[in-house]
Structure formats: C-alpha cells, structure tokens
Design a protein around this motif. Structure first.
Motif, PDB file in Angstrom:
ATOM      1  N   ASP A  35       0.829  -1.202   0.000  1.00  0.00           N
ATOM      2  CA  ASP A  35       0.000   0.000   0.000  1.00  0.00           C
ATOM      3  C   ASP A  35       0.864   1.253   0.000  1.00  0.00           C
ATOM      4  O   ASP A  35       0.451   2.305  -0.500  1.00  0.00           O
ATOM      5  N   GLU A  36       2.065   1.160   0.571  1.00  0.00           N
ATOM      6  CA  GLU A  36       2.963   2.313   0.583  1.00  0.00           C
ATOM      7  C   GLU A  36       3.352   2.718  -0.835  1.00  0.00           C
ATOM      8  O   GLU A  36       3.471   3.917  -1.150  1.00  0.00           O
ATOM      9  N   ASP A  37       3.579   1.724  -1.705  1.00  0.00           N
ATOM     10  CA  ASP A  37       3.913   2.047  -3.096  1.00  0.00           C
ATOM     11  C   ASP A  37       2.749   2.744  -3.791  1.00  0.00           C
ATOM     12  O   ASP A  37       2.941   3.692  -4.559  1.00  0.00           O
ATOM     13  N   TYR A  38       1.536   2.288  -3.500  1.00  0.00           N
ATOM     14  CA  TYR A  38       0.343   2.950  -4.054  1.00  0.00           C
ATOM     15  C   TYR A  38       0.248   4.379  -3.523  1.00  0.00           C
ATOM     16  O   TYR A  38      -0.013   5.335  -4.267  1.00  0.00           O
ATOM     17  N   GLY A  39       0.510   4.538  -2.220  1.00  0.00           N
ATOM     18  CA  GLY A  39       0.429   5.860  -1.606  1.00  0.00           C
ATOM     19  C   GLY A  39       1.397   6.862  -2.211  1.00  0.00           C
ATOM     20  O   GLY A  39       1.116   8.068  -2.250  1.00  0.00           O
ATOM     21  N   ALA A  40       2.539   6.359  -2.711  1.00  0.00           N
ATOM     22  CA  ALA A  40       3.514   7.266  -3.331  1.00  0.00           C
ATOM     23  C   ALA A  40       2.934   7.962  -4.557  1.00  0.00           C
ATOM     24  O   ALA A  40       3.323   9.090  -4.884  1.00  0.00           O
TER      25      ALA A  40
END
Length: 875
Positions: A35-40
């Motif tokens: 989800d962190e990659d999506y949040g970027a």
C-alpha cells in the motif's frame, strides 16, 4: 470547472506524458506490492487535484492508515464492506453520481475487499460494475490491486475493463512503473519500464537492468504452471512440497536430488549426458523456476538447456559470475505446444510422412505455408498475450530449441530459424508480430534444409519436437537503434592457429560491434575481429593497412522506428554517441586524419573498429577465457558459446550467455605438420598458399579437383553465375559410384555468398560432400576470404571435417597454376552432359586421368598456415 479546464492528470506531469495524457472516464489500476507504493502515487495526485480545484473523493474502507487526509476540499467517504456488497457498492455509485464529471475518485486497495468478502470473484464483480460507471459519468478513478495476491480471475477481467493498467515495481529503494494497457493512446516508449527519479519518469532501456528488476520483483503472471491441471501441475506441486520438507530438515537432501531428476526428465532433457550435467549443477529450486516461465507443457529443448546449464555451471564455479552475468528472464514455450499446433492446424499427417527417407520432402512447401497461416489454442494465446505485456516494448528474440538441437553430435547449426521482434507498437501489433515469429520458427522445422540434415544423419524417425526459447534481446536503446555494445561467438578450442604463439586450448572469439547476427551469419561484404585469447594482440593481418581494410564497417541493429532488424554503416550508428564507451572499441584512423589535414579538410568519421582498449584496458579477455575453460572442463568437451557484453560503467561489464553447446570438433585441429615438401618442380606445383588454414594439419591424396576459373567466372553475367553454382552442387552430389573419395573445390571470392559479385552462391548443402574448400582472393582487392569462426557456414565446415584454406594470388608464397587447369583433361561434360557452355568456367580434373601415373597430393599445416598442392610422380 468547465470541460476545457477540468483536472485530467495523475499529478505527475512526466507520468502524464508517458501515458499520453488522461481522458475523461479513465480508470487507472495500479498493481503494487504494498500500500505504501500505491500511496507514493496517490499523494502527488491529491495535492495536484486540490490545487486545481477538482472535487477529490476518497473511498476509505481499508483497516490501515488512510491514504488521504481529510483536508479542506477532500470528501472522505467512510465505508464498511462487512455490511454487505449491495449497500457498499450502492453508496459508492451514489457518491460517484453526485460528483459526476468533476470528480477525482481515489479508492483504497481493492485487495482489502477480497480479504473482507473472502472472495476474489466478488472483488471482480465490484470492479466490473464500478469501472464502467466512472467511465460513463466521465470521472477519473484510481484503484490498486496487490501483486501476487489474487487469482487470474481478478487480474484478467480488471485488465480488460480498466482504461489504464500500470505495474509498479520497488527495487533497491527505487520505484519503477511499466504501463501494461493504455486505451486509445500510444507513444513510442509508452509500454517501456520507467524509473521514477525526482520529478521525471525515465525509460529504462538497458536489458541487464530491466531483467534484474523484473526478476527480483514479484510478477503476477509468473506461475503459468498453476493454470495447468492434471498430471503436469500435480508433479510440480509434489516437487514444491518436497523442496519445502527438505528445507525444513524433514527429508534428506538426496530426496531433493531424486525430485530434481524426475522433473529434469519431464521438462528439461532426456539426453543422458545432459541429464547428468544438469543433476550436478542445477538444483530442484532451479528446475522449479523454469516452470514459472513455462508456456504450455513438454520439454524446453536443447538451446534452452544449453543456456540454463552454462549459467548454472558458471555461478557454481565462482561467486563472481553471479554479478558478472546479465540476468535472464527468458520464457520457455514447451514442445507439446508444437505438436498441439500441428494437430489443430491439420499438419500432423504431413509431419508423419517426413519420417520416411523416400517421402520426407513430399509436400514440404505446402505444409510450411499451412503452418505460417496456423492458429493457436485460446489458452496458449492468453499466455502469449501475458508474456507480451511482461516484456512491454523491450525487443525480444524467438529462438528454435528443438529436442535434438545443440546436443552432443547434432548441433543443427543454422538449420532452424530464430526471429527478432523489435516489439514496438500497441499490444495487438506486438502480439501479432510475435505470433508470426513463432510460426516462422515452426515452419523452419519442415524446411528442406532441416529435413535434409536430419535425413543425412538418420534422424528422420526420431522425436524432434520444436520447443521455443523467448529471450529479451541484450543491449540498450541508443536513439532509434537498439543493440548490444558487443557480441560474438567464442570457442574453448581455437581451430584457427595462425601463429606458433597461439595456444589452441586458450580459446578464440569472433567479435562484432552491435547485434551478434554479423558473427553467426557470414557477412558477404564485411569483416569481424578474430581474437586468440592467449595472444589478443596478435592478429591474422600483418600490417596496419590490412587491419584497417579488414575492420568491421557495418553494424546490425534493431531500428525501433522501422520495427525491424537493419544493417547500418558504423558511422551512422556511432556518430554523436555521448553516453557510450566508444573509445573501448574504436581506434582513430591516423591515415585518414593526416590526409584530411594535408588537404585542408575535416575527416568525416576518422574511426574504425579494432577493440584495442577492450582487449587491453578491461577484463574482457580474462573473463572470456575463464568462462570457456570452466564450461569445457565441466562438459569434458570443447564448447561453442554465443554471447553479448555491455558496459554499464567503464569498470562494470555484464556478459550475457545467449547460447552454449558442444563444439562439434571431429578431431584435433591445430597441430603442426611434420614436414612440408621442398624443391617441387614449377610444372608440378598446382597451388601454394600462405594464409588462412582451418582444419587439421594433414597430408592427403586428392582424387578430384573442381575449380571455378577466376577469369572466366568474372566475365559471366549474374544469371550465369547462379547456373555455375547449381552445376557445382550437381558435381559434388553425384552418386557415390561417380564421385571419388576426396574432392577439393577451388573458386574465386567467397563460397556460400548471397552476392554473386563476391563469389560463388552455393548453399552448404550443395557442397557438403567435399573434403577441401579453397577460396581464391581474386574477386577484387576489397574482397578477401573471411575466416568466419562461429558463423553457421564455418560450423558446418568443422562439423563435416572439411579443410578450409585461402589463396592470395599476387602475394608472396601464394600462387595458382592456371596452366595446369587449362591443359589437364576436363571431365565436366562427361559427368554432366549438356554443360559444354560452362567448360571454360568449370574445370573437373581427376587424379586417375593424369599422365605418367601422377597423383595429386595436398599438404596443409594449420600452425604455419601453409598449404601446398602438387603432382606427385611415381618413383
């Protein structure tokens, strides 16, 4: 907000340019690992949307930290999936309708829904209802789905429905994106892997970097074996469980070896020698990795085995090879796909007729045409399509990898096709080009050339299924061209020893700049660099002028704009390169520079290829020598390796092993002759040469000389030169009762050329029964015999144990006694009635017809590079 100024952006202008801009109704799906990659990607989207006054709506249903803060201007819609599908989707669609075309909608990761509903199918249902709803109202929506988290029943329908589909990779603290689908838009680099650096998304074009990233990162479509039910999949599941139990210490290591043997026989090889090599150097884990990139079922074939085995041997021999080798991310199209294709396209019975020595060529052209129009089963097409998405716009090559190919004793050199795909255009264009390449390779299995090779070796009745190896082309993009920096063919045993300082066991390399096609195909109008690995500075050429004249002038490259393999002048390819180590490969032409200076002009391109700094200022020679020795020691046999090499930095080179196979040496080639004859009477000398000699040093009796007379051949029009070539083929393939044991063929220029202006355009099949082949350098001062080590033509000479030599009339210790050929009895018309018109051009002289009991004797010294052919009189 009007239609003209509404927010249509990802919030990242560089990414917008990659995607060709956004359109009203776009649904963007991000495949992410976390989800962190999506949040970027969500963060800059939200910031930009709010700055531009867009109506930003965030649908929050995940249990973790929210992706978007409830700042001014953000509408956060809190949802509870556990309350039921209908109420959940109804609320979302109501909010979308309320915001309609002004809305930018951000969803939490859809993978959370599958976890809540305990159903991939319900996740898919949600998307299939919501994505068209956003499209119809003209909004913009962003979704995420976790990679390697769902079944194909999720990725397939979502990919088909979304307008934009993007794979996100996280490697070494760097984010990469690769658009998989961008509907109704296209650009030249849209589907390439891009690295996110600062505010920019830059295409990654270096093959070694791309394969490293994609190999280390999880790939959604990687486990094709999981789609195959029944015996095939059951065997792999059992092997996976076996490996886990061995790793946990529940079973001894010997059980893993037994499991590897079973799988190796199923998908890799049944050849006893290769099976033993694979068992010693490939683990059960290695074999399971093959299955993850397997399309269809069956075996992977000889070429794929050789590539994988060579890499495994090198990695196990020395840890440095793990860093030195360019990673591969090849795909394997199983041999069963070939048989399925033949059955479903009505070619099976024609294939069966090819097993008979009397009918193997019947209908050969017709069945090839049927194959070229053939169709593939839907389940194979789906896997092909996913593979094309994986490679994006990276060039690929479809290589033959039949079950018998590249084995001990049967290399099938040049008998089957390999086809490059520049791989440009939209998905359908790239897929169709790939399908054409597969059909072309399949059709080559039925060609006269391949069938004749199998017939000659008694292989017609053997199981010769055609598997395929699909490889990423090694290299990088330089402007509109794609190519490796250098490529070539390397032999662990050097059959061309032109100096006593050369150690045959140190190996030899035939090196080219650009695509390796110029190394494996004999170029009619160009040259390559031959490097003896124990004496790289010792060249066959004896002067600077010869070095310059015999340098490579043309380069094979993939033209990404033309979408095909092309040949360009070196100057065209190299001019203007800034981020390219040209100084490793090129030397300044001081003669050209001096002449330009004296005439007050500027030298247009004062460089030519010598590879001098590559050989003296890098570890290339040491690396190649170690590679060849390691592989030969394990194979217990000389090896033949095709390779590429690319410098990512001045001191960082990546070598890619494209192919490895046993080198089909019939006997020791580079041994000196005990003695050469002296004091031969001038009238008894037929020819002598000091130059290129390839083959074993030997003294032998020549029963028949066939000579194409240079002066007469040079006067012929092109059409008649082809006639001469066909007659040569008829002479060399006469029935055995009319063909003596040892035949020597002599002719001007290059044998096997495609250009009659440069030599005699025969095929190797036409001249394969001969024992000795001689090329006369008399087709023009710029045409010299090319010692084509590694070329298919050369490999066939070595495999058939044919002695090759070149004669340079006009040079010291080189002469041809044309008077002898003019006066001796010519048997051409006797052997081939009706050929009187060619008697001046083709001379056929038999030793038994010579007066006084003379015989023809040839002495060839491969070490001294000397040849003498003369009449030997009875004593």
């Amino acid at each position: 907000m009007t239609g003209a100024d509404r927010f249509l952006s990802t919030g990242l202008p560089s990414l917008d340019r990659v995607l060709g801009g956004l359109l009203p109704g776009d649904n963007i799906v991000w495949h992410v690992d976390t989800d962190e990659d999506y949040g970027a990607f969500v963060k800059p989207l939200c910031e930009s949307a709010l700055r531009h006054g867009a109506q930003l709506v965030y649908f929050h249903f995940a249990k973790g930290t929210p992706l978007v803060r409830e700042d001014e201007g953000v509408q956060v819609c809190e949802l509870k999936p556990e309350l039921g599908f209908e109420s959940f989707i109804g609320e979302i669609h109501r909010v979308i309708q309320d915001n309609a075309a002004r809305g930018v909608f951000v969803f939490d990761s859809l993978s959370e829904l599958a976890d809540d509903w305990f159903s991939d199918q319900m996740l898919t249902n949600f998307f299939l209802l919501t994505c068209p709803y956003v499209f119809d109202v003209g909004g913009l929506a962003h979704f995420a789905v976790r990679s390697k988290h769902h079944s194909l029943h999720v990725r397939g329908p979502i990919g088909e429905t979304a307008q934009i589909l993007i794979d996100v990779y996280h490697h070494r603290d760097q984010l990469y994106i690769q658009p998989i689908k961008v509907q109704q838009r296209h650009s030249g680099e849209m589907y390439a892997l891009h690295v996110w650096e600062g505010d920019e998304f830059r295409p990654v074009t270096e093959s070694g970097v791309i394969s490293e990233i994609l190999t280390f990162c999880a790939w959604e479509g990687g486990d094709y074996g999981s789609q195959v039910r029944g015996v095939y999949r059951r065997a792999f599941r059992q092997a996976e469980e076996l490996m886990r139990r061995v790793e946990r210490g529940e079973l001894p290591e010997e059980r893993a070896v037994a499991g590897a043997r079973d799988l190796l026989r199923r998908i890799v090889t049944r050849d006893a020698r290769f099976l033993d090599l694979c068992l010693r150097h490939m683990s059960l884990s290695d074999v399971l990795e093959i299955q993850k990139r397997m399309i269809g079922t069956g075996q992977i074939g000889g070429k794929a085995v050789g590539m994988l085995l060579a890499r495994a041997i090198l990695r196990r021999s020395d840890p440095r090879w793990s860093h030195l080798l360019e990673m591969h991310d090849s795909f394997f199209i199983g041999s069963d796909v070939f048989y399925t294709f033949l059955v479903e396209n009505g070619c099976w019975w024609a294939r069966q007729r090819q097993k008979s020595p009397t009918t193997f060529l019947d209908g050969e052209e017709k069945v090839q045409q049927t194959i070229l129009r053939g169709q593939f089963p839907d389940f194979i097409m789906k896997q092909f399509s996913d593979m094309i998405d994986y490679f994006g716009q990276s060039p690929i090559i479809v290589r033959s990898s039949s079950l018998l190919e590249d084995s001990f004793g049967h290399p099938f050199t040049g008998k089957y096709e390999s086809v490059f795909c520049a791989n440009q255009g939209d998905h359908n264009t790239r897929l169709q080009n790939f399908l054409d390449a597969v059909r072309t390779v399949y059709a080559s299995c039925m060609s006269e050339r391949a069938l004749a090779y199998r017939a000659k070796r008694g292989l017609l009745d053997q199981d010769e299924q055609m598997a395929l190896l699909v490889q990423r082309v090694s290299g990088a993009m330089y402007g509109k061209y794609f190519h490796p920096q250098i490529a070539g063919v390397a032999f662990s045993h050097n059959p061309y020893v032109w100096s006593r300082e050369i150690d045959p066991q140190a190996g030899v390399v035939r090196l080219v700049f650009g695509m390796g096609t110029r190394a494996v195909n004999r170029s009619d109008d160009d040259y390559t660099r031959i490097i003896a690995l124990n004496a790289p500075d010792r060249r066959p050429e004896s002067s600077f002028n010869e070095v310059r004249r015999h340098a490579q002038r043309k380069v094979d490259v993939l033209d990404l704009q033309a979408n095909r393999l092309v040949t360009e002048e070196l100057e065209t390819v190299a001019q203007g390169r800034t981020s390219f180590p040209l100084d490793l490969f090129l030397s300044r032409d001081e003669v050209m520079m001096r002449h330009a200076s004296e005439s007050g002009q500027r030298a247009a391109f004062p460089w030519f290829l010598t590879f001098e700094r590559l050989l003296t200022a890098s570890d290339f020679v040491l690396d190649m020598r170690q590679m060849l020795k390691t592989l030969q020691d394990v194979y217990e046999h000389p090896v033949d390796v095709e390779f590429t090499a690319n410098f990512l930095a001045p001191d960082r080179c990546k070598i890619n092993v494209v192919q490895c196979r046993p080198f089909q040496v019939q006997r020791e080639l580079a041994t000196p002759l005990d003695s050469m004859p002296r004091d031969i009477a001038p009238g008894d000398l037929i020819l002598e040469a000091q130059g290129a000699v390839i083959g074993p040093s030997q003294t032998l009796r020549v029963d028949r000389l066939i000579c194409v007379m240079p002066s007469a051949y040079g006067r012929l029009p092109v059409s008649e030169r082809y006639q001469v070539a066909r007659l040569i083929g008829e002479l060399t393939r006469l029935e055995e009762s009319r063909r003596p044991e040892t035949v020597m063929l002599i002719g001007p220029g290059r044998w096997g050329t495609r250009m009659p202006s440069l030599g005699v355009p025969v095929s190797f099949a036409e001249i394969s029964p001969i024992s000795i082949l001689c090329e006369l350098v008399t087709m023009g001062e710029n045409v010299v015999p090319d010692v084509s080590l590694g070329a298919h033509f050369f490999n066939e000479l070595v495999e058939m144990d044919i002695l090759y030599l070149a004669l340079f009339p006009g040079k010291e210790d080189n002469q041809l006694n044309e008077r002898f050929f003019g006066e001796a009895r010519n048997r051409l018309t006797e052997l081939l009635p009706g050929t009187e018109g060619h008697a001046e051009t083709i001379r056929v002289i038999d030793s038994e017809d010579l007066p006084g009991g003379c015989t023809i004797r040839l002495h060839a010294d491969a070490v001294e590079q000397r040849v003498c052919c003369h009449l030997e009189r009875e004593t």
